[in-house]
Motif scaffolding. Structure first.
Motif, mmCIF file in Angstrom:
data_model
loop_
_atom_site.group_PDB
_atom_site.id
_atom_site.type_symbol
_atom_site.label_atom_id
_atom_site.label_comp_id
_atom_site.label_asym_id
_atom_site.label_seq_id
_atom_site.Cartn_x
_atom_site.Cartn_y
_atom_site.Cartn_z
ATOM 1 N N MET A 216 20.241 -14.108 -55.320
ATOM 2 C CA MET A 216 19.081 -14.620 -54.572
ATOM 3 C C MET A 216 17.894 -14.790 -55.508
ATOM 4 N N SER A 217 17.136 -15.844 -55.284
ATOM 5 C CA SER A 217 15.879 -15.987 -55.989
ATOM 6 C C SER A 217 14.845 -15.073 -55.343
ATOM 7 N N LEU A 218 13.692 -14.933 -55.984
ATOM 8 C CA LEU A 218 12.633 -14.100 -55.419
ATOM 9 C C LEU A 218 12.189 -14.635 -54.059
ATOM 10 N N THR A 219 12.127 -15.960 -53.951
ATOM 11 C CA THR A 219 11.747 -16.570 -52.671
ATOM 12 C C THR A 219 12.744 -16.211 -51.576
ATOM 13 N N ALA A 220 14.033 -16.257 -51.899
ATOM 14 C CA ALA A 220 15.070 -15.926 -50.922
ATOM 15 C C ALA A 220 14.973 -14.463 -50.489
ATOM 16 N N VAL A 221 14.677 -13.579 -51.435
ATOM 17 C CA VAL A 221 14.527 -12.159 -51.111
ATOM 18 C C VAL A 221 13.356 -11.955 -50.155
ATOM 19 N N LEU A 222 12.239 -12.636 -50.426
ATOM 20 C CA LEU A 222 11.062 -12.508 -49.569
ATOM 21 C C LEU A 222 11.327 -13.073 -48.177
ATOM 22 N N VAL A 223 11.998 -14.232 -48.118
ATOM 23 C CA VAL A 223 12.305 -14.846 -46.827
ATOM 24 C C VAL A 223 13.259 -13.969 -46.028
ATOM 25 N N THR A 224 14.279 -13.412 -46.699
ATOM 26 C CA THR A 224 15.224 -12.539 -46.019
ATOM 27 C C THR A 224 14.547 -11.254 -45.560
ATOM 28 N N SER A 225 13.614 -10.762 -46.367
ATOM 29 C CA SER A 225 12.852 -9.571 -45.968
ATOM 30 C C SER A 225 12.032 -9.846 -44.708
ATOM 31 N N LEU A 226 11.547 -11.083 -44.569
ATOM 32 C CA LEU A 226 10.843 -11.463 -43.345
ATOM 33 C C LEU A 226 11.768 -11.330 -42.137
ATOM 34 N N GLY A 227 13.037 -11.694 -42.325
ATOM 35 C CA GLY A 227 14.017 -11.529 -41.253
ATOM 36 C C GLY A 227 14.200 -10.067 -40.883
ATOM 37 N N VAL A 228 14.236 -9.187 -41.881
ATOM 38 C CA VAL A 228 14.386 -7.746 -41.626
ATOM 39 C C VAL A 228 13.184 -7.215 -40.850
ATOM 40 N N THR B 123 19.596 -6.395 -44.886
ATOM 41 C CA THR B 123 19.254 -5.440 -45.933
ATOM 42 C C THR B 123 20.368 -5.341 -46.969
ATOM 43 N N PHE B 124 21.620 -5.293 -46.477
ATOM 44 C CA PHE B 124 22.740 -5.224 -47.415
ATOM 45 C C PHE B 124 22.849 -6.514 -48.227
ATOM 46 N N SER B 125 22.582 -7.656 -47.618
ATOM 47 C CA SER B 125 22.623 -8.929 -48.350
ATOM 48 C C SER B 125 21.633 -8.921 -49.511
ATOM 49 N N ILE B 126 20.442 -8.380 -49.253
ATOM 50 C CA ILE B 126 19.433 -8.296 -50.310
ATOM 51 C C ILE B 126 19.901 -7.356 -51.417
ATOM 52 N N ASP C 132 30.388 -13.627 -55.650
ATOM 53 C CA ASP C 132 29.042 -14.104 -55.355
ATOM 54 C C ASP C 132 28.815 -14.328 -53.861
ATOM 55 N N CYS C 133 29.619 -13.702 -53.011
ATOM 56 C CA CYS C 133 29.501 -13.851 -51.558
ATOM 57 C C CYS C 133 28.751 -12.660 -50.984
ATOM 58 N N ALA C 134 27.588 -12.917 -50.381
ATOM 59 C CA ALA C 134 26.778 -11.828 -49.825
ATOM 60 C C ALA C 134 26.539 -12.001 -48.333
ATOM 61 N N VAL C 135 27.225 -12.977 -47.711
ATOM 62 C CA VAL C 135 27.102 -13.209 -46.267
ATOM 63 C C VAL C 135 28.482 -13.492 -45.685
ATOM 64 N N SER D 209 20.114 -23.741 -49.987
ATOM 65 C CA SER D 209 21.221 -22.897 -50.420
ATOM 66 C C SER D 209 20.871 -21.424 -50.242
ATOM 67 N N PHE D 210 21.904 -20.575 -50.257
ATOM 68 C CA PHE D 210 21.697 -19.137 -50.113
ATOM 69 C C PHE D 210 20.814 -18.600 -51.229
ATOM 70 N N LYS D 211 20.989 -19.090 -52.418
ATOM 71 C CA LYS D 211 20.203 -18.606 -53.554
ATOM 72 C C LYS D 211 18.719 -18.911 -53.389
ATOM 73 N N ASN D 212 18.405 -20.049 -52.783
ATOM 74 C CA ASN D 212 17.001 -20.468 -52.673
ATOM 75 C C ASN D 212 16.269 -19.846 -51.490
ATOM 76 N N ILE D 213 16.927 -19.759 -50.318
ATOM 77 C CA ILE D 213 16.221 -19.250 -49.129
ATOM 78 C C ILE D 213 17.015 -18.206 -48.359
ATOM 79 N N GLY D 214 18.150 -17.761 -48.903
ATOM 80 C CA GLY D 214 18.916 -16.718 -48.232
ATOM 81 C C GLY D 214 19.677 -17.254 -47.020
ATOM 82 N N PRO D 215 20.176 -16.357 -46.165
ATOM 83 C CA PRO D 215 20.918 -16.765 -44.954
ATOM 84 C C PRO D 215 19.957 -17.284 -43.886
ATOM 85 N N TYR D 216 19.503 -18.510 -44.059
ATOM 86 C CA TYR D 216 18.388 -19.030 -43.255
ATOM 87 C C TYR D 216 18.710 -19.131 -41.766
#
Length: 295
Positions: free
Chosen positions: A10-22, A68-71, A163-166, A250-257
């Motif tokens: 995940m990129s930093l942006t994807a981590v932040l976006v996924t954290s918003l989901g959490v 959380t586990f995906s991150i 490389d599968c996290a979802v 993509s998952f790398k850019n914005i996570g499991p959107y």
């Protein structure tokens, strides 16, 4: 070799976006527990909504753990590599609870449409279909998804790519295509029935609105909010699976959107539901005070 050497999934942006989901899932859990306590005394009048609130809590608990586990797996892949199967073990209960919740929400929309379009028939025959049977049917249909996977599709946990996290990349296209079609149909039906409900409410005159039962009015408005949430945060993201993949999403850019949009939508929906319940409580208080003064 450390995952940091090969780069994070995940990129930093994807981590932040996924954290918003959490964060959204935690907020929704807190609000729904509050709603459950608030409507506890009148839950028999709003029993399907009560079921939906409980299912929302279950779904968001699982979704928060899943995100959380995906991150963690994306940032520390090698350290969590031997625990990668957690994606499946938490992902399928998450999918099942989501399916059950969706079917209960659809049942609420159908119930509201029947109540407002055919009130006499609804009043006379509603008890022929107890709400507990609707819940049991929803549970059965939710579990049916897992049966489809084991009977007709394929899941090989040891063969899940590094490389599968979802869950999406852990299952084959057979199950994913079934899941996408199933969800799209359910979301579309929910939106259609909610559209019928909103149309009817729009054309009701002020006299009808003023004499509507308090609990029924709340359920109607909650059903409309849920319809908007289903269309914007469930149907559209799910339908996007039919569109060719865009690198930006993509998952790398914005996570499991798809999950993130659903969780944020549920948090926003919880906020508006709290406004409806508070507004109704305030109106009830005014009525009580007014009657007391008159007496």
């Amino acid at each position: 070799m450390s995952s940091s050497q090969e780069g994070s999934l995940m990129s930093l942006t994807a981590v932040l976006v996924t954290s918003l989901g959490v964060v959204s899932s935690v907020y929704t859990i807190i609000m729904n527990v509050y709603f459950i306590k608030k409507i506890g005394k009148t839950r028999q009048k709003m029993i399907l909504f009560f079921y939906r609130l409980f299912l929302d809590v279950v779904y968001n608990v699982l979704a928060g753990a899943y995100m959380t586990f995906s991150i963690l797996y994306s940032c520390f892949t090698e350290e969590f590599r031997e625990h990668q199967a957690f994606i499946v073990y938490i992902g399928f209960p998450l999918q099942t609870s989501g399916a059950i919740r969706t079917i209960v929400a659809l049942a609420i929309s159908i119930e509201r449409v029947l109540a407002i379009y055919t009130p006499i028939m609804f009043h006379n025959y509603r008890d022929l279909c107890p709400s507990i049977l609707i819940l049991l049917f929803s549970v059965f249909m939710g579990m049916f998804e897992n049966l489809i996977l084991y009977l007709f599709c394929f899941l090989n946990i040891p063969a899940i790519p590094r490389d599968c996290a979802v869950l999406r990349c852990a299952v084959d296209s057979c199950f994913f295509d079934y899941w996408t079609t199933d969800r799209s149909v359910l979301f579309a039906l929910n939106f259609v029935f909610s559209g019928l409900l909103s149309t009817r409410l729009f054309f009701l005159n002020n006299a009808h609105r003023q004499h509507a039962a308090g609990e029924q009015s709340k359920i109607n408005h909650i059903a409309l909010i849920d319809a908007a949430n289903v269309f914007l945060c469930d149907f559209l993201p799910t339908a996007s699976n039919y569109i060719p993949k865009i690198p930006l999403f993509s998952f790398k850019n914005i996570g499991p959107y798809v999950y993130i949009i659903k969780l944020v939508g549920s948090a926003v929906e919880s906020y508006f539901i709290s406004k409806i319940l508070k507004r109704s409580s305030a109106r009830s208080s005014v009525v009580v005070v007014t009657r007391t003064v008159q007496n």
